[in-house]
Design an enzyme around this catalytic site. Sequence first.
Site, PDB file in Angstrom:
ATOM      1  N   HIS A 175       0.819  -1.225   0.000  1.00  0.00           N
ATOM      2  CA  HIS A 175       0.000   0.000   0.000  1.00  0.00           C
ATOM      3  C   HIS A 175       0.847   1.267   0.000  1.00  0.00           C
ATOM      4  CE1 HIS A 175      -4.026  -1.857   0.879  1.00  0.00           C
ATOM      5  NE2 HIS A 175      -3.202  -2.884   1.046  1.00  0.00           N
ATOM      6  N   ASP A 383       3.565   9.568  -0.646  1.00  0.00           N
ATOM      7  CA  ASP A 383       2.395   8.795  -0.218  1.00  0.00           C
ATOM      8  C   ASP A 383       2.130   7.718  -1.256  1.00  0.00           C
ATOM      9  OD1 ASP A 383       0.048   8.032   1.100  1.00  0.00           O
ATOM     10  OD2 ASP A 383      -0.568  10.097   1.482  1.00  0.00           O
TER      11      ASP A 383
HETATM   12  P1  ADP Z   1      -3.172   6.639   5.116  1.00  0.00           P
HETATM   13  O1  ADP Z   1      -3.563   5.289   4.689  1.00  0.00           O
HETATM   14  O2  ADP Z   1      -1.704   6.903   5.038  1.00  0.00           O
HETATM   15  O3  ADP Z   1      -3.709   7.027   6.463  1.00  0.00           O
HETATM   16  P2  ADP Z   1      -5.071   7.607   3.109  1.00  0.00           P
HETATM   17  O4  ADP Z   1      -5.396   9.003   2.726  1.00  0.00           O
HETATM   18  O5  ADP Z   1      -4.823   6.689   1.976  1.00  0.00           O
HETATM   19  O6  ADP Z   1      -3.826   7.688   4.098  1.00  0.00           O
HETATM   20  O7  ADP Z   1      -6.265   6.987   3.939  1.00  0.00           O
HETATM   21  C1  ADP Z   1      -6.740   7.594   5.108  1.00  0.00           C
HETATM   22  C2  ADP Z   1      -8.125   7.049   5.404  1.00  0.00           C
HETATM   23  O8  ADP Z   1      -8.444   7.387   6.751  1.00  0.00           O
HETATM   24  C3  ADP Z   1      -9.193   7.677   4.531  1.00  0.00           C
HETATM   25  O9  ADP Z   1     -10.139   6.691   4.162  1.00  0.00           O
HETATM   26  C4  ADP Z   1      -9.839   8.710   5.442  1.00  0.00           C
HETATM   27  O10 ADP Z   1     -11.219   8.935   5.214  1.00  0.00           O
HETATM   28  C5  ADP Z   1      -9.668   8.098   6.800  1.00  0.00           C
HETATM   29  N1  ADP Z   1      -9.563   9.185   7.776  1.00  0.00           N
HETATM   30  C6  ADP Z   1      -8.825  10.271   7.668  1.00  0.00           C
HETATM   31  N2  ADP Z   1      -9.020  11.108   8.700  1.00  0.00           N
HETATM   32  C7  ADP Z   1      -9.909  10.528   9.483  1.00  0.00           C
HETATM   33  C8  ADP Z   1     -10.518  10.880  10.715  1.00  0.00           C
HETATM   34  N3  ADP Z   1     -10.226  12.010  11.388  1.00  0.00           N
HETATM   35  N4  ADP Z   1     -11.371  10.027  11.225  1.00  0.00           N
HETATM   36  C9  ADP Z   1     -11.642   8.872  10.608  1.00  0.00           C
HETATM   37  N5  ADP Z   1     -11.107   8.489   9.448  1.00  0.00           N
HETATM   38  C10 ADP Z   1     -10.243   9.303   8.889  1.00  0.00           C
HETATM   39  C1  G6P Z   2      -1.155   3.190   6.192  1.00  0.00           C
HETATM   40  C2  G6P Z   2      -0.608   1.796   6.040  1.00  0.00           C
HETATM   41  C3  G6P Z   2      -1.555   0.786   6.669  1.00  0.00           C
HETATM   42  C4  G6P Z   2      -1.820   1.180   8.118  1.00  0.00           C
HETATM   43  C5  G6P Z   2      -2.353   2.597   8.183  1.00  0.00           C
HETATM   44  C6  G6P Z   2      -2.590   3.080   9.604  1.00  0.00           C
HETATM   45  O1  G6P Z   2      -2.320   3.277   5.465  1.00  0.00           O
HETATM   46  O2  G6P Z   2      -0.397   1.503   4.663  1.00  0.00           O
HETATM   47  O3  G6P Z   2      -1.000  -0.516   6.617  1.00  0.00           O
HETATM   48  O4  G6P Z   2      -2.727   0.293   8.721  1.00  0.00           O
HETATM   49  O5  G6P Z   2      -1.424   3.475   7.567  1.00  0.00           O
HETATM   50  O6  G6P Z   2      -1.448   2.952  10.394  1.00  0.00           O
HETATM   51  P1  G6P Z   2      -1.418   2.062  11.699  1.00  0.00           P
HETATM   52  O7  G6P Z   2       0.023   2.030  12.089  1.00  0.00           O
HETATM   53  O8  G6P Z   2      -2.288   2.758  12.677  1.00  0.00           O
HETATM   54  O9  G6P Z   2      -1.954   0.720  11.346  1.00  0.00           O
END
Ligand code: ADP
Ligand code: G6P
Length: 484
Positions: A175, A383
């Site tokens: 991912h 990212d």
């Molecule tokens: P990462 O996987 O690195 O966190 P992404 O942007 O790909 O970044 O995915 C983040 C996910 O988390 C999105 O589906 C988003 O809607 C969710 N998210 C972001 N901020 C919040 C929040 N404050 N509360 C709940 N979900 C959140």
């Molecule tokens: C990114 C990673 C996921 C991970 C998520 C949240 O999206 O690709 O594998 O689960 O961040 O991070 P955390 O350490 O809370 O699982």
Amino acid sequence: MAEVSHTALTQVPGGTYDLIVLANRLPVDHAVDENGRPCRRRSPGGLVTALHPIMKRRSGAWIGWHGRPGPAPAPFVHDGIHLHPIALTGDEVDGYYEGQSNGTIWPLYHDAVEQPQFHRVWQDRYRAVNRRFAEAAARVAAPGALVWVHDYHLQLVPGMLRELRPDLRIGFFLHIPFPPVELFCQMPMREEIMRGLLGADLVGFQHPQATRNFRTLAADLLGAKVTDRGIWYDGRDVAADTFPISIDVAEQQRLALDPAVRARAAEIRRELGDPRTIVLAVDRLDYTKGIECRLRAYEELLSERRLDPAQTVLVQVAVPTRQQIDQYQALRERVERAVSRINGEYAGIGRLSVHYVHQSFDRAELAALYLAADVMAVTPLRDGMNLVAKEYVATRTDGTGALVLSEFAGAAAELEEAWQVNPHDIDGLKDGIADAAEADVAEQRRRMDPMRAHLHAHDVNRWATGFMGRLDRLSRRWPRSAAA
Ligand code: ADP
Ligand code: G6P
């Protein structure tokens, strides 16, 4: 408020599965609500956002960690998905999760924007936990089952699982970015990780550059024969390809059209004082997300009056994440200092310049925020994809709104019409935010319409069926007996 669930816990009956997902985290964490009652809360991050709707539609099992050290709860059913928790001891949380996964691999794979740390004890715990996941999958996989392993925490699992169960079809999807040779080669376990990944039949990446990096490393580090057809290694063919992940567009659109969500969006605008421009940012509080560059650019725009401090509000939602790790604690302090400096300088009585929220929200509240925002600022330094950018676009059903997007997010390869910026170039970033804030509705729609059309044609279902369909076809072309 974060999504919590108190539905009764149904135990999983014994048996095996034709489809198994392995990811470090289960889609729900065991938690305690504000009244002290045990509950389940949606896990953070894009992996869960993408896989949860897929697994709800198919009957299968999800093997992962339940989010706390100590013994694992018994397997249970949530949202129709059979969840098989994996236990991690406190030492394993330190060494495998916070250490090797998030202190070594995460920064290394994100351009080393923070210094990766290398410790042998972390590597040992990473091996041990990867073996536990592989053994758990081997126990519950039906003959010939499809096992889909996810993300950087579990890169040794495909190789380990193939040794235990050569009959399985094994896919792996990363991912996050996969780094170039110069960076990857810093990794003490570099050959072991490459061999682990090459245990899969199909290895998937977010971006074509990541796929190219992997193919180059397979040849350079392991002497694999790399052709257009695949990677020939250890007597087997392995395919490596690009599968950009996406979101459940229909569900996001349903939320966007829900009258309650629309009313909440209007209410949010009122609560923010009905300013001319609301800029929104939503990220896990992670050093890869470019939060500091964004705050710097915003502060300078206010100072130069290119954005009117009396008519502009930045809402920064920063989801708590990996809070035991020093680099994350230091980032939080720096971000909170910057927020209070900007508010000290530009806010008025009853009017903030930055609304900073260090909390998780449920999906309806997030959708309301997306609807309320004139400008969405997504500015990571690196990212894998960034689903927040896609969620914003999918939510803007009338084609209004302006997306500022870092060219270092995987999403930039697809959302080409966004205001693309280099977050390291503060002047360029300022121009991007200011232009987006000034765009009229015709310009917004000119950019938003093609991005929305792209997302409709490339939603998460297409991503999942694309990957699994390919894996299925490969295993028919390369019969099990050849691999065994
Ligand atoms: P990462 O996987 O690195 O966190 P992404 O942007 O790909 O970044 O995915 C983040 C996910 O988390 C999105 O589906 C988003 O809607 C969710 N998210 C972001 N901020 C919040 C929040 N404050 N509360 C709940 N979900 C959140
Ligand atoms: C990114 C990673 C996921 C991970 C998520 C949240 O999206 O690709 O594998 O689960 O961040 O991070 P955390 O350490 O809370 O699982």
